[in-house]
Design a protein around this motif. Structure first.
Motif, PDB file in Angstrom:
ATOM      1  N   GLU A  10       0.823  -1.219   0.000  1.00  0.00           N
ATOM      2  CA  GLU A  10       0.000   0.000   0.000  1.00  0.00           C
ATOM      3  C   GLU A  10       0.851   1.260   0.000  1.00  0.00           C
ATOM      4  O   GLU A  10       0.504   2.272  -0.581  1.00  0.00           O
ATOM      5  CB  GLU A  10      -0.850   0.012   1.276  1.00  0.00           C
ATOM      6  CG  GLU A  10      -2.251  -0.499   1.108  1.00  0.00           C
ATOM      7  CD  GLU A  10      -2.997  -0.360   2.417  1.00  0.00           C
ATOM      8  OE1 GLU A  10      -3.857   0.519   2.507  1.00  0.00           O
ATOM      9  OE2 GLU A  10      -2.703  -1.150   3.348  1.00  0.00           O
ATOM     10  N   ASP A  41       0.001   1.160 -10.066  1.00  0.00           N
ATOM     11  CA  ASP A  41       0.298   1.125  -8.629  1.00  0.00           C
ATOM     12  C   ASP A  41       0.682   2.517  -8.128  1.00  0.00           C
ATOM     13  O   ASP A  41       0.370   2.881  -6.998  1.00  0.00           O
ATOM     14  CB  ASP A  41       1.408   0.103  -8.343  1.00  0.00           C
ATOM     15  CG  ASP A  41       0.932  -1.298  -8.651  1.00  0.00           C
ATOM     16  OD1 ASP A  41       0.268  -1.904  -7.800  1.00  0.00           O
ATOM     17  OD2 ASP A  41       1.183  -1.770  -9.781  1.00  0.00           O
ATOM     18  N   ALA A  63      -2.674   4.483  -7.811  1.00  0.00           N
ATOM     19  CA  ALA A  63      -3.462   4.114  -6.624  1.00  0.00           C
ATOM     20  C   ALA A  63      -2.793   4.641  -5.352  1.00  0.00           C
ATOM     21  O   ALA A  63      -3.458   5.156  -4.451  1.00  0.00           O
ATOM     22  CB  ALA A  63      -3.615   2.592  -6.554  1.00  0.00           C
ATOM     23  N   ASP A  92      -3.256   8.479  -5.110  1.00  0.00           N
ATOM     24  CA  ASP A  92      -4.630   8.812  -4.693  1.00  0.00           C
ATOM     25  C   ASP A  92      -4.825   8.535  -3.199  1.00  0.00           C
ATOM     26  O   ASP A  92      -5.470   9.301  -2.486  1.00  0.00           O
ATOM     27  CB  ASP A  92      -5.661   8.019  -5.503  1.00  0.00           C
ATOM     28  CG  ASP A  92      -5.796   8.576  -6.924  1.00  0.00           C
ATOM     29  OD1 ASP A  92      -5.305   9.698  -7.169  1.00  0.00           O
ATOM     30  OD2 ASP A  92      -6.377   7.879  -7.779  1.00  0.00           O
ATOM     31  N   ARG A  93      -4.249   7.416  -2.742  1.00  0.00           N
ATOM     32  CA  ARG A  93      -4.353   7.040  -1.315  1.00  0.00           C
ATOM     33  C   ARG A  93      -3.697   8.121  -0.439  1.00  0.00           C
ATOM     34  O   ARG A  93      -4.241   8.545   0.559  1.00  0.00           O
ATOM     35  CB  ARG A  93      -3.599   5.714  -1.139  1.00  0.00           C
ATOM     36  CG  ARG A  93      -4.089   4.820  -0.056  1.00  0.00           C
ATOM     37  CD  ARG A  93      -3.354   3.479  -0.119  1.00  0.00           C
ATOM     38  NE  ARG A  93      -3.778   2.656  -1.226  1.00  0.00           N
ATOM     39  CZ  ARG A  93      -2.966   2.018  -2.079  1.00  0.00           C
ATOM     40  NH1 ARG A  93      -1.655   2.074  -1.946  1.00  0.00           N
ATOM     41  NH2 ARG A  93      -3.465   1.306  -3.058  1.00  0.00           N
TER      42      ARG A  93
END
Ligand SMILES: N[C@@H](CCC(=O)N[C@@H](CS)C(=O)NCC(=O)O)C(=O)O
Length: 202
Positions: free
Chosen positions: A148, A181, A184, A187-188
C-alpha cells in the motif's frame, strides 16, 4: 515555542504544511509572499531567499525534504519515521530520489502549462520532461507492487515527501495508465485529511 513555517501554500511550503497537519503539531504559518523572498528580513530566515523555511526556537532550517525529515524525527508518532536505520535510510532514499528524479520534469511541465504566457512556452522542453518521467515512475510502480505504501502497510514520511512531489502530476493530468500502482498510491496519499487541510491553507 511554536514552530514557524514560511511560504505560501501554493509553493513547496505545501509539503511542510502537510506534515504539520499530519503530525498535529502546533505551528504558525508565515505566508511570506514570493515578491518578498529577497527582503533583508526574509534572508535572515533563509539566506537562499526561497521557501519553505522552518524556524523552531533558535533553530533555522531550509530545504523542504530536510524540514519534513526533521519534523518527522522530532514529532512523528510510532512508525511515521520508522525505528530501524534501514527503514530510515529508505525514507531518505525516496525523499532524495523524488527531488532528483521526479521533481524537475514535473515542475517543467507545470510551469509551462500554468505559469508561462502562451508565446513564451517551450514545447520541446515540455516534451523532453514528459519523456523523462516514465523511467522513474516505472521504478516507483515496481517498488509499490503488492504494497500500500513505500515501506509496506503504513503511511510514513517517505510517502508524504514523495507524494507531495508527485502531486504535481495531478494538475498536469499526467497519464498514469502504465503505472497503476503509482496512481493508486498517489490517490491514497492525497486522500489524507492532512493533505486536504494543507491545501486549503493560503
Ligand atoms: N530545493 C528547495 C527549493 C526551494 C524553492 O525553489 N522554492 C521556490 C518556491 S516553490 C522558491 O522559493 N522560489 C523563489 C526563487 O527561486 O526566487 C526546497 O525543496 O526547499
Amino acid at each position: 515555542m511554536t514552530i514557524k513555517i514560511y511560504g505560501p501554500a501554493a509553493s513547496r511550503a505545501a509539503r511542510a504544511l502537510w506534515i504539520v497537519h499530519e503530525l498535529d503539531i502546533p505551528f504558525e504559518h508565515v505566508a511570506v509572499e514570493m515578491k518578498d523572498l529577497k527582503s533583508a528580513d526574509y534572508l535572515k530566515v533563509n539566506p537562499n531567499g526561497k521557501v519553505p523555511a522552518l524556524v523552531d526556537g533558535d533553530f533555522k532550517l531550509f530545504e523542504s525534504m530536510a524540514i519534513n525529515l526533521y519534523l518527522a524525527a522530532k514529532h512523528g508518532k510510532a512508525g511515521f519515521l520508522p525505528a530501524s536505520l534501514e527503514d530510515q535510510a529508505l525514507c531518505h532514499q525516496w525523499s532524495f530520489w523524488g527531488m532528483t528524479e521526479v521533481e524537475k520534469p514535473l515542475l517543467t511541465v507545470l510551469i509551462d502549462m500554468f505559469m508561462t504566457a502562451p508565446d513564451k512556452r517551450k514545447p520541446e522542453a515540455v516534451a523532453e520532461a514528459l519523456a523523462a518521467l516514465p523511467k522513474p515512475f516505472g521504478v516507483l510502480n515496481g517498488a509499490l507492487q503488492g504494497r500500500e505504501y513505500l515501506l509496506g502497510s503504513s503511511f510514513t514520511v517517505a510517502d508524504l515527501n514523495l507524494a507531495s512531489i508527485c502531486s504535481w502530476a495531478k494538475p498536469i493530468k499526467f497519464d498514469f495508465a502504465p503505472f497503476p500502482d503509482v496512481a493508486a498510491w498517489l490517490d491514497r496519499c492525497l486522500a489524507r485529511p492532512a493533505y486536504k487541510a494543507a491545501r486549503s491553507t493560503k
